[in-house]
Design an enzyme around this catalytic site. Sequence first.
Site, PDB file in Angstrom:
ATOM      1  N   ASN A  36       0.825  -1.217   0.000  1.00 45.70           N
ATOM      2  CA  ASN A  36       0.000   0.000   0.000  1.00 45.70           C
ATOM      3  C   ASN A  36       0.853   1.259   0.000  1.00 45.70           C
ATOM      4  O   ASN A  36       1.916   1.302   0.627  1.00 45.70           O
ATOM      5  CB  ASN A  36      -0.926   0.004   1.217  1.00 45.70           C
ATOM      6  CG  ASN A  36      -2.073  -0.972   1.071  1.00 45.70           C
ATOM      7  OD1 ASN A  36      -2.495  -1.272  -0.029  1.00 45.70           O
ATOM      8  ND2 ASN A  36      -2.575  -1.476   2.196  1.00 45.70           N
ATOM      9  N   HIS A  37       0.375   2.290  -0.676  1.00 39.88           N
ATOM     10  CA  HIS A  37       1.040   3.584  -0.726  1.00 39.88           C
ATOM     11  C   HIS A  37       0.213   4.610   0.028  1.00 39.88           C
ATOM     12  O   HIS A  37      -1.018   4.481   0.144  1.00 39.88           O
ATOM     13  CB  HIS A  37       1.194   4.059  -2.178  1.00 39.88           C
ATOM     14  CG  HIS A  37       2.183   3.271  -2.973  1.00 39.88           C
ATOM     15  ND1 HIS A  37       2.885   3.799  -4.033  1.00 39.88           N
ATOM     16  CD2 HIS A  37       2.593   1.976  -2.870  1.00 39.88           C
ATOM     17  CE1 HIS A  37       3.679   2.882  -4.558  1.00 39.88           C
ATOM     18  NE2 HIS A  37       3.514   1.758  -3.868  1.00 39.88           N
ATOM     19  N   LEU A  38       0.892   5.649   0.524  1.00 39.45           N
ATOM     20  CA  LEU A  38       0.168   6.769   1.119  1.00 39.45           C
ATOM     21  C   LEU A  38      -0.726   7.411   0.069  1.00 39.45           C
ATOM     22  O   LEU A  38      -0.317   7.609  -1.076  1.00 39.45           O
ATOM     23  CB  LEU A  38       1.162   7.813   1.647  1.00 39.45           C
ATOM     24  CG  LEU A  38       1.996   7.411   2.870  1.00 39.45           C
ATOM     25  CD1 LEU A  38       3.131   8.390   3.063  1.00 39.45           C
ATOM     26  CD2 LEU A  38       1.123   7.367   4.110  1.00 39.45           C
TER      27      LEU A  38
ATOM     28  N   SER B 281       1.018   9.746  -4.459  1.00 37.30           N
ATOM     29  CA  SER B 281       1.125   8.428  -3.833  1.00 37.30           C
ATOM     30  C   SER B 281       2.522   7.843  -4.028  1.00 37.30           C
ATOM     31  O   SER B 281       2.777   6.699  -3.652  1.00 37.30           O
ATOM     32  CB  SER B 281       0.077   7.473  -4.432  1.00 37.30           C
ATOM     33  OG  SER B 281       0.307   7.310  -5.828  1.00 37.30           O
TER      34      SER B 281
END
Length: 212
Positions: free
Chosen positions: A82-84, A90
């Site tokens: 997962n990415h911010l 992102s």
Amino acid sequence: MTEFPNPDKIYPDENVKSIVFLKNVVTKPNIEVGIYTYFSDREPTKFEDHVTHHYDFINDKLIIGKFCSIGENIEIIMNGANHLMKGMTSYPFYIMGHNWSNHLPTFDDLPIKGDTIIENDVWIGQNVTILPGVHIENGAIIGANSVVASDIPAYSIVAGNPAKKIRKRFPDATIERLQKLAWWDKDITWITKNIDNLMTANVIESKIDELI
């Protein structure tokens, strides 16, 4: 011939090297697998290669129950993928090294969705992708080539990208009784004695009540 397969051996049948009892090939402490769950693949002893972005510092677990059937070429994506997404970008600058590595996000900012949980007696078809933090409940069936992006209720059949419920396997009252029966928690002698009942084409509630 012994009455039932030895759950502590890698291969249920030594003559068939494409199927393994999964708990006996898993080495990572953050992956838990119940007895008699099997993985069928061209290289089934390399199951951990199919669990991606599973980083120790995130501390998320993959938990798989008993008597699950897992098909070829599955991919289980963990929270490390997962990415911010709160900011304007992102892009994960902090994993690219150099001075960019000084800009680590806080753990609380990371989009951690929790453990990935696959309960008991789940059948997962080939080429299925499971996204982080998904909870697949007892008796569910996941169609081949599906992408599982959300939780799957007990005894549901799902398929597609993203996977959607096609139907329940049984009426609600029957599912409730099956959950109460929890046959996968019975001792192996009981299970062996009742294999014909467990595999019958017609699940009759009175029969389930007799077994409970």
